[in-house]
Design an enzyme around this catalytic site. Structure first.
Site, PDB file in Angstrom:
ATOM      1  N   LYS A 186       1.172  -1.367   0.410  1.00 32.17           N
ATOM      2  CA  LYS A 186       0.463   0.013   0.530  1.00 32.17           C
ATOM      3  C   LYS A 186       0.672   1.829   0.478  1.00 32.17           C
ATOM      4  O   LYS A 186       0.957   2.213   0.948  1.00 32.17           O
ATOM      5  CB  LYS A 186      -1.055  -0.087   0.720  1.00 32.17           C
ATOM      6  CG  LYS A 186      -1.890   0.642   1.018  1.00 32.17           C
ATOM      7  CD  LYS A 186      -3.455   0.470  -0.063  1.00 32.17           C
ATOM      8  CE  LYS A 186      -4.525   1.207  -0.031  1.00 32.17           C
ATOM      9  NZ  LYS A 186      -5.283   0.888  -1.150  1.00 32.17           N
ATOM     10  N   SER A 383      -8.879  -0.417  -4.931  1.00 32.19           N
ATOM     11  CA  SER A 383      -9.409   0.281  -3.489  1.00 32.19           C
ATOM     12  C   SER A 383     -10.756   0.372  -3.046  1.00 32.19           C
ATOM     13  O   SER A 383     -11.142  -0.301  -3.471  1.00 32.19           O
ATOM     14  CB  SER A 383      -8.578   0.936  -3.137  1.00 32.19           C
ATOM     15  OG  SER A 383      -8.212   1.484  -1.128  1.00 32.19           O
TER      16      SER A 383
END
Length: 596
Positions: A186, A383
């Site tokens: 991430k 996401s």
């Protein structure tokens, strides 16, 4: 009675009556002008400009006076225009004027598929290029013929992905960041916390670039019937070449001026250029715009575009965002309309606020109990953008759609150094151990940072559980392909994150099937949230709403001049950080990858 109404300030006042008459007169004139302008010749060449980033949808302001003509056609509009042209006998051929294309490769792939369907219908499609670069040429190669304007040049120098890191210069200003990064892939936080990319960041960016590069070489060589190695050699050895050189290498079919091309059309169709060409936006308006043309059964296309935010988080003139209330209203419209038999969720979003995305998923899952839902992912569905796609019975994506990025992060700025440099003193009185922990004016202590990280971890576990349920996988199986990893659509299919490779048309066919609609009939599409035309604003009589829309349009147009700056990596994350004082947990794509 009239005097009494005047005293009450009602609409019998002269000023009010004048305003009403003026609005009706303008509306009437606008309607007649629109009807007159919508008349099409019996035979014409459809001239469609394709340029810029190709937004999924055009903003409301695109339909307003003095604004629409300058607004580039959106992907939604381009696909509609090319689809209608297939069965329109008045359309002799299509001329695509491709210039300065900056769209994600996945959108180019969807346009290529639409061009292929148009060619199958018997319509010839010609690409006209003006100083093209790789993205322009890649799309042009899908057409019947490629013409480059005489006197220009071609810059075919390959693809690249740029990453920017702000940590070191920000530290010089006394600004630093603390991050809860869940997990190591991430990498959106890295622009603010590192001075160079992590190995994981490089790994996934290189994977995306490899897929885009391989697809580019394959697409051009296949359409132009040349060896992939031969085309790659052109890119690696020449990079910049004249149209004449490109003609000799069989990369293009013609070199001509625009006027030469117009004369050829004039001679073939026996009409002057002024009566021969119909522009893309003009054609769209003349064939009913983006509204359903019949009263039969239809499929609603509900768009989730741009950043996902909580209600009211977007600002006037800001880049495209989708909030929870907008999705709720669009779904309610689709559910209340008895003619709508199914819903296609069209996603072009890198994610955003994790809670907002979770709320949208809940709304969509409730709607799916009443009508079938299929998800169609455009340029990016990462996401939070991927989270909402889980509502679909089937998920479609293009081979190069940026997909996945199952993970969350939270970023907290520390402006303490900036206060020290500027001599600003801060005195804080608190009651409670963590009352001042989340302030942006100091760093977390150890206990506060642990709580900060635990919050991100809790939301990550919830995200994993949602994916596991939606994709019928175990949490361990999801975690193995999650951790913030980003996938191309092709790779996402291999790891089970999507069901099919395909575009909007394919998703519509699946929705039609799930709703048990007539397979032989082509369903009308109802695009939601509905865009208001300037005429509808006038007829509604809400001057403040019209003024707000006009203001937003002007601001978007002005801010468009600053587009290169607003597209710098990290700017999307920075906009979120500036919204509130409190740190936010974001379900946002791991790295703002722009391949160009």
């Amino acid at each position: 009675m009239a005097d009494k109404n005047r005293e009450k300030g009602g609409c019998f006042r002269a000023g009010c009556l004048t305003a009403v008459v003026a609005v009706l007169l303008l509306a009437g004139l606008g309607w007649f002008a629109q009807q007159w302008g919508n008349r099409l010749p019996g035979r014409f060449v459809l001239r469609v400009p394709v340029s810029g980033a190709i937004d999924e949808r055009s903003p409301d302001a695109a339909s307003l006076p003095l604004g629409g003509a300058r607004q580039p056609l959106s992907l939604e509009e381009l696909l509609t225009i090319l689809d209608r042209a297939r069965a329109d006998k008045r359309v002799d051929s299509v001329l695509l004027e491709i210039d300065g294309l900056g769209a994600p490769a996945a959108k180019a792939q969807e346009l290529e598929r639409s061009i292929a369907e148009l060619r199958k219908s018997g319509k010839k499609v010609t690409a006209l290029l003006d100083t093209p670069e790789d993205k322009d040429y890649r799309l042009a190669a899908a057409c019947d013929s490629v013409i480059v304007r005489k006197g220009s040049w071609m810059m075919l120098d390959g693809l690249k992905a740029e990453m920017f890191f702000f940590s070191d210069p920000l530290k010089k200003l006394g600004v630093s960041f603390q991050a809860a990064q869940w997990k190591k892939y991430k990498s959106a936080v890295e622009s603010f916390t590192r001075s160079s990319p992590s190995p994981e960041n490089l790994e996934e960016t290189n994977a995306l670039l490899d897929d885009a590069w391989a697809d580019y070489l394959d697409s051009v060589s296949r359409h132009r019937h040349i060896d992939p190695a031969e085309f790659r050699n052109v890119v690696d050895s020449l990079a910049v070449l004249t149209p004449e050189k490109a003609l000799a290498l069989r990369l293009v079919d013609r070199v001509a001026t625009e006027r030469q091309l117009e004369k050829e059309y004039e001679e073939r169709l026996g009409k002057p250029a002024g009566e021969l060409f119909v522009g893309g936006r003009e054609y769209l308006g003349a064939t009913g715009g983006m509204r359903p043309k019949s009263s039969g059964d239809r499929i609603a296309v509900v768009a989730i575009t741009g950043m996902i935010v909580s209600d009211g988080a977007g600002g006037v003139g800001e880049a495209e965002v989708t909030d929870v209330s907008t999705v709720k209203q669009a779904l309610q419209t689709a559910l209340d309309d008895p003619k709508v038999k199914a819903i296609v969720l069209r996603i072009d979003s890198p994610g955003g606020d994790a809670l907002a995305a979770s709320t949208m998923l809940e709304l969509l899952q409730e709607a799916r109990l009443q009508k079938p839902i299929v998800a169609s992912m455009s340029g990016v569905a990462a996401s939070g953008g991927y989270m909402v796609a889980l509502a679909g019975s089937k998920i479609f994506a293009e081979p190069l759609t940026i997909t996945g990025s199952i993970g969350v992060f939270s970023l907290k700025p520390d402006l303490g150094g900036l206060l020290e440099k500027t001599g600003i003193r801060r005195e804080v009185l608190t009651r409670g151990r963590f009352a001042d922990a989340y302030t942006p004016f100091k760093a977390f202590d150890d206990a506060s940072f642990r709580k900060f990280v635990e919050t991100a971890g809790t939301i990550y576990d919830d995200f994993i559980a949602k994916v596991a349920k939606g994709r019928k996988m175990t949490p361990a199986e999801v975690d193995a392909v999650a951790g913030g990893r980003v996938w191309s659509g092709k790779r996402a299919l291999e790891v089970g994150l999507i069901d099919r490779i395909g575009g909007l048309a394919d998703a519509v066919q699946e929705a039609q099937k799930l709703a048990k609609m007539d397979a032989k009939a082509k369903p009308e599409l109802l695009y939601l949230p509905a865009r208001k035309t300037w005429l509808e604003y006038l007829l509604a009589g809400d001057a403040s709403e019209l003024a707000s829309a006009l203001t937003a349009g002007v601001l978007r147009q002005s801010l468009g001049e600053l587009e290169p700056l607003t597209r710098l990596p990290g700017t999307k994350t920075a906009r979120f950080l500036l919204r509130t004082e409190e740190p936010q947990v974001l379900a946002l794509d791991p790295v703002e990858v722009t391949i160009k």
